[in-house]
Design an enzyme around this catalytic site. Structure first.
Site, PDB file in Angstrom:
ATOM      1  N   SER A 132     -11.624  -1.970   0.488  1.00 13.20           N
ATOM      2  CA  SER A 132     -10.306  -1.824   1.119  1.00 13.20           C
ATOM      3  C   SER A 132     -10.312  -2.363   2.536  1.00 13.20           C
ATOM      4  O   SER A 132      -9.302  -2.866   3.025  1.00 13.20           O
ATOM      5  CB  SER A 132      -9.908  -0.348   1.161  1.00 13.20           C
ATOM      6  OG  SER A 132      -9.585   0.125  -0.115  1.00 13.20           O
ATOM      7  N   ASP A 189       0.839  -1.207   0.000  1.00 11.19           N
ATOM      8  CA  ASP A 189       0.000   0.000   0.000  1.00 11.19           C
ATOM      9  C   ASP A 189       0.872   1.255   0.000  1.00 11.19           C
ATOM     10  O   ASP A 189       1.929   1.267  -0.634  1.00 11.19           O
ATOM     11  CB  ASP A 189      -0.934  -0.029   1.213  1.00 11.19           C
ATOM     12  CG  ASP A 189      -2.282   0.615   0.907  1.00 11.19           C
ATOM     13  OD1 ASP A 189      -2.324   1.847   0.799  1.00 11.19           O
ATOM     14  OD2 ASP A 189      -3.266  -0.125   0.773  1.00 11.19           O
ATOM     15  N   HIS A 215      -3.969   4.891   4.207  1.00  7.05           N
ATOM     16  CA  HIS A 215      -4.646   3.676   3.757  1.00  7.05           C
ATOM     17  C   HIS A 215      -3.959   2.411   4.266  1.00  7.05           C
ATOM     18  O   HIS A 215      -4.603   1.510   4.813  1.00  7.05           O
ATOM     19  CB  HIS A 215      -4.700   3.695   2.227  1.00  7.05           C
ATOM     20  CG  HIS A 215      -5.697   2.780   1.620  1.00  7.05           C
ATOM     21  ND1 HIS A 215      -5.338   1.618   0.982  1.00  7.05           N
ATOM     22  CD2 HIS A 215      -7.039   2.860   1.535  1.00  7.05           C
ATOM     23  CE1 HIS A 215      -6.432   1.017   0.514  1.00  7.05           C
ATOM     24  NE2 HIS A 215      -7.474   1.747   0.837  1.00  7.05           N
TER      25      HIS A 215
END
Length: 569
Positions: free
Chosen positions: A377, A162, A203
């Protein structure tokens, strides 16, 4: 003898200190080990057998309760005249048994302190908000059942591919694994995210906390596999190339067990894209050589393009047979507005729906917590954590074994969709949810006893069809023998890969489906013409569905296009 003046003074000082509470007596330290409590029964060893034990019992007033083992010289005696619980052993009977020449060994029994190893829920303050695994929704992901068996991800390594992870986060640092981490954006070993005013690089840290946030540290919540090792690969915060993706997906393949990725091509309803040559090779090498030949486990979020009628089959990462694609459902068991439907989704975990829905609790940047993580996600890392629990239960599972288990451990439950169908082998399946909601308890139970699958075989069939003219609805039928009579004869079907090349004016108007001999229909491409297209997009020959007619003879490979950029999913 009278004590010396110095010794007397020390005794008086000690007594005074005790009375004032300045010190504690040494007996307090002993309290951690309770004194033995003796009961009115004895174990004895008598070599002469049952008749000699009966004689002994009559002589000393015992009751013979029989042999302790089915065969042997150990017997259980009880004496009714002895207190059932005493802080001291019975010295009289001790002397009598000791003097008897036929008694080889004896021991007065004591109470043993034993406790049921029932699992206590984590004490973390936000665990009460983790509705998807604390029984506040039915069914939840059944994580507590696995924890109660002592499985917490111990020995399993998960890496989050990520925008980096905050490795010094209070809920991550103890599980952080530097060997499972790297920064392929700046080419250094530190995956720490780049901080910006908008915190756009949060994230990866959020995904990492879902998998392996530390439990019982009185901070945030708990990860699904809260004793797993967690690494981070920083690869989305910079120039993304085929080399960057390939190196990220092949980092330490003998050390990392599970790679979790919540990104892919743009979810705009127009893009058809997938891994490049090097990334495809990384997948192949991962499943053939990773984990000592058992195969790396690639867990992938299915995508968030539902609002644009996107189809995750047009994402070459989620529709790869080497990835385990994960979709989302809301707490109420509904299809989220962002969810993409496709035949390549295998399973589903929870996430949120509308703004008022509860979302996912996890770690956040700046050593913070959040209860606002959402999208597919958030679903993929939950599945990665559950797979880590199954891998702890059975470390010898191959990548194909895990796909079999995930299919069998997924249930329709309360998931609502109009396209639930029973396939040819009796399993319910949906393009929205795959085989349903993943159940960690069922996954682990089956993993313990799973027998390895046979080596993979591949049978390729070439189908050439030249339609004249092109009709609104066309059927292409092909009788296949599954390579019968050859060494690669297929007896049990795991994956079907379709590489389709055709010429058509508007790719977004096409719907392509595959129907099995038993009648199961899988939609490979759904109509995707609901989104208006900017004029600039018409010049993109790889990634977009045109809103106007394309030039005659425009050749395209449907849902198997070339490589492009990656965006969080």
């Amino acid at each position: 003898m009278r004590p010396a003046p110095t010794a007397l003074w020390l005794r008086l000082a000690w007594a005074l200190a005790l009375s004032l509470g300045l010190v504690r007596p040494l007996a307090v330290a002993w309290a951690t080990t309770p004194a033995p409590i003796y009961v009115g029964s004895w174990a004895v060893r008598v070599t002469q057998g049952y008749r000699e034990v009966e004689r002994l019992a009559r002589k000393f007033g015992f009751v013979n309760l029989g042999q302790i083992f089915p065969e042997g010289q150990y017997f259980h005696l009880r004496h009714r005249g002895v207190a059932q619980q005493s802080l001291t052993p019975h010295w009289g009977h001790r002397l009598r048994l000791k003097k008897d020449p036929k008694v080889q060994w004896f021991e007065q029994q004591t109470l043993q302190r034993r406790f049921k190893r029932s699992f206590a829920e984590p004490s973390d303050p936000w665990f009460s908000k983790q509705w998807y695994m604390n029984n506040k929704v039915q069914p939840d992901l059944n994580i507590l059942q696995v924890w109660s068996q002592g499985l917490t991800g111990q020995g399993v390594v998960v890496s989050i591919l990520d925008d980096g992870i905050e490795k010094d986060h209070p809920d991550l640092w103890a599980n952080y694994d530097p060997l499972a981490s790297y920064d392929f954006n700046d080419y250094d070993p530190d995956p720490q995210p780049r901080y910006t005013p908008s915190d756009e690089n949060r994230h990866g840290t959020r995904c990492a906390g879902e998998v392996a946030a530390i439990a019982n540290n009185h901070f945030c919540g708990a990860g699904v596999a809260f004793n797993a090792r967690i690494g981070g690969v920083r690869m989305l915060d910079g120039t993304i190339t085929d080399v960057v993706e390939a190196r990220s997906l092949s980092l330490q393949p003998q050390h990392i067990h599970i790679y979790s990725a919540s990104w892919g091509p743009e979810d705009d309803g127009r893009t058809v894209d997938g891994p490049g040559i090097l990334t495809r090779e990384a997948f192949r090498l991962g499943v053939t050589k990773g984990r000592g030949g058992l195969g790396t486990l690639f867990v992938w979020a299915s995508g968030n393009g539902g609002l644009h009628y996107d189809n995750c089959n047009c994402d070459g990462y989620t529709n790869s047979i080497h990835t385990l694609s994960v979709g989302s459902t809301t707490r109420q068991g509904r299809v989220p507005w962002y969810s993409e439907a496709c035949a390549s989704t295998l399973t589903t975990t929870y996430s949120s729906g509308v703004v008022t829905d509860p979302q996912i609790v996890t770690t956040d940047l700046h050593h913070q917590c959040t209860d606002r993580h959402t999208g597919t996600s958030a679903s993929a890392p939950l599945a990665a954590g559950m797979i880590a629990l199954a891998l702890e239960a059975n470390p010898f599972l191959t990548w194909r074994d895990m796909q079999h288990l995930v299919v069998r451990a997924s249930r329709p439950a309360q998931l609502q969709a109009e396209d639930w169908r029973i396939n040819g082998v009796g399993r319910q399946v949906s393009h929205h949810y795959g085989y349903g909601l993943l159940d960690a308890g069922l996954l682990v139970d089956m993993a313990r006893t799973w027998l390895p699958t046979q080596p993979q075989k591949k049978c390729a069939i070439l189908v050439v069809h030249v339609p004249t003219p092109i009709l609104p609805r066309m059927h292409v039928k092909k009788e296949v023998s599954a390579c019968a009579g050859h060494h690669n004869y297929i007896r049990s079907l795991e994956h079907v890969q379709v590489q389709l090349s055709l010429s058509y004016s508007r790719r977004g108007d096409l719907e392509i489906s595959l129907t099995s001999p038993m009648g199961t229909r899988s939609t490979l491409v759904a109509i995707r013409n609901a989104v208006p297209l900017h004029a600039a997009a018409l010049r993109d020959s790889r990634g977009h569905d045109g809103a106007a007619l394309r030039p005659p003879g425009d050749q395209q490979r449907v849902c198997a296009a070339g490589h492009g950029g990656a965006v969080p999913g």
